[in-house]
Design a protein around this motif. Structure first.
Motif, mmCIF file in Angstrom:
data_model
loop_
_atom_site.group_PDB
_atom_site.id
_atom_site.type_symbol
_atom_site.label_atom_id
_atom_site.label_comp_id
_atom_site.label_asym_id
_atom_site.label_seq_id
_atom_site.Cartn_x
_atom_site.Cartn_y
_atom_site.Cartn_z
ATOM 1 N N ARG A 8 0.850 -1.194 0.000
ATOM 2 C CA ARG A 8 0.000 0.000 0.000
ATOM 3 C C ARG A 8 0.883 1.241 0.000
ATOM 4 N NH1 ARG A 8 -2.554 3.159 4.104
ATOM 5 N NH2 ARG A 8 -4.524 4.075 3.397
ATOM 6 N N LEU A 9 0.529 2.197 -0.839
ATOM 7 C CA LEU A 9 1.304 3.433 -0.948
ATOM 8 C C LEU A 9 0.353 4.604 -0.707
ATOM 9 C CD1 LEU A 9 4.251 4.183 -1.583
ATOM 10 C CD2 LEU A 9 3.598 4.442 -3.975
ATOM 11 N N ASP A 10 0.428 5.182 0.490
ATOM 12 C CA ASP A 10 -0.459 6.258 0.902
ATOM 13 C C ASP A 10 0.308 7.574 0.853
ATOM 14 O OD1 ASP A 10 -2.180 8.025 2.081
ATOM 15 O OD2 ASP A 10 -2.380 6.936 3.976
ATOM 16 N N ARG A 11 -0.059 8.429 -0.099
ATOM 17 C CA ARG A 11 0.675 9.688 -0.262
ATOM 18 C C ARG A 11 0.624 10.558 0.981
ATOM 19 N NH1 ARG A 11 -0.465 11.829 -6.484
ATOM 20 N NH2 ARG A 11 0.600 10.083 -7.539
ATOM 21 N N ALA A 12 -0.391 10.386 1.804
ATOM 22 C CA ALA A 12 -0.485 11.185 3.032
ATOM 23 C C ALA A 12 0.646 10.864 4.010
ATOM 24 C CB ALA A 12 -1.837 10.956 3.705
ATOM 25 N N GLN A 13 1.293 9.708 3.824
ATOM 26 C CA GLN A 13 2.385 9.314 4.706
ATOM 27 C C GLN A 13 3.748 9.791 4.201
ATOM 28 O OE1 GLN A 13 1.536 7.834 7.608
ATOM 29 N NE2 GLN A 13 -0.554 8.129 6.833
#
Length: 212
Positions: A8-13
Motif C-alpha cells: 500500500r502506498l499512501d501519499r499522506a504518509q
C-alpha cells in the motif's frame, strides 16, 4: 502471469516535493549512495519530456531527427556511467510496456538502449499482460527506490509532464517496494534481446494529436 502483491502506498504518509525540490533532493542523495544500488519502475505509456530535443522531434513527427539527437547523448551517458562506477552503484530499471507500443514507448526504448549500452544501467522489460494480478485496483506507480533508503513516487500531470514526487523514508515501505521491483526485474527480459526482436524491426511511429 506475475503473482505478487504491491504494498500500500499512501501519499499522506510521504512528503510532497515539487519538481525543482525533487531534483535537488534526488541528486543530493544519489551522490551519497556509496556502493548501494537503486531501482526504478516505469509504468506509464506516454510522457512529455520538456527538456529533451529528441522528444520534441518525436512530437513533430521527425523520427530520423529524434534518433539522431538520441545518439548525441552517448558521451554524457558514459560520463554518468563513470560516476556510478566511482560510487560503486548500479541503476536497475524495470520498463513495463503495452502493445501495440505508443510512439512514446517506441522512442523511449531507443533511448533506454543507449542508457544500457553507454550509461551502465541494467534494464529489463515486462509486458503489461503479465501484471494483471498486481493491478486489480490500479496500475502500478511510477517510482524510484534510491539506495535502499528513499522511495520516490514520481508524479506527473494529466498531460504527462513531470510534476515532482512524493518522498517516503519508512524503512519497511522502502524495503517492500524495492523487493517488488527487484522481483519484477528478475522476471523481466533483458532490454537488448527484447529490443532486437520487438523494436528494431518497427517502422517509424505514427503520431496522433494526443501523442505529440
Amino acid at each position: 502471469m506475475i503473482d505478487l502483491h504491491p504494498p500500500r502506498l499512501d501519499r499522506a504518509q510521504g512528503v510532497r516535493l515539487d519538481q525543482p525540490a525533487y531534483s535537488a533532493d534526488f541528486w543530493q542523495r544519489y551522490t551519497r549512495l556509496d556502493r548501494r544500488d537503486s531501482w526504478k519502475l516505469e509504468r506509464g505509456q506516454h510522457f512529455v519530456e520538456q527538456d529533451s530535443p529528441s522528444r520534441a522531434a518525436l512530437g513533430r513527427g521527425d523520427w530520423a531527427e529524434a534518433l539522431r539527437l538520441l545518439e548525441g547523448r552517448r558521451a554524457g551517458l558514459r560520463e554518468e556511467a563513470e560516476q556510478d562506477r566511482r560510487l560503486g552503484t548500479v541503476f536497475h530499471r524495470v520498463r513495463v510496456v503495452e502493445k501495440p507500443f505508443t510512439p512514446y514507448i517506441q522512442w523511449e526504448l531507443h533511448s533506454l538502449l543507449l542508457n544500457a549500452e553507454d550509461g551502465g544501467e541494467d534494464i529489463r522489460i515486462v509486458e503489461a499482460g503479465e501484471l494483471h494480478a498486481l493491478e486489480v485496483d490500479r496500475p502500478l506507480p511510477e517510482l524510484v527506490v534510491l539506495g535502499g533508503e528513499t522511495l520516490y513516487e514520481v508524479v506527473y500531470t494529466d498531460e504527462g509532464v513531470l510534476d515532482g514526487c512524493v518522498r517516503f523514508t519508512d524503512p519497511q515501505l522502502v524495503d517492500d517496494w524495492q523487493d517488488l521491483t527487484r522481483a519484477l526485474f528478475e522476471r523481466g527480459e533483458e532490454l537488448s534481446s527484447y529490443f532486437a526482436r520487438e523494436v528494431a524491426p518497427l517502422p517509424p511511429p505514427r503520431l496522433t494529436t494526443d501523442e505529440e
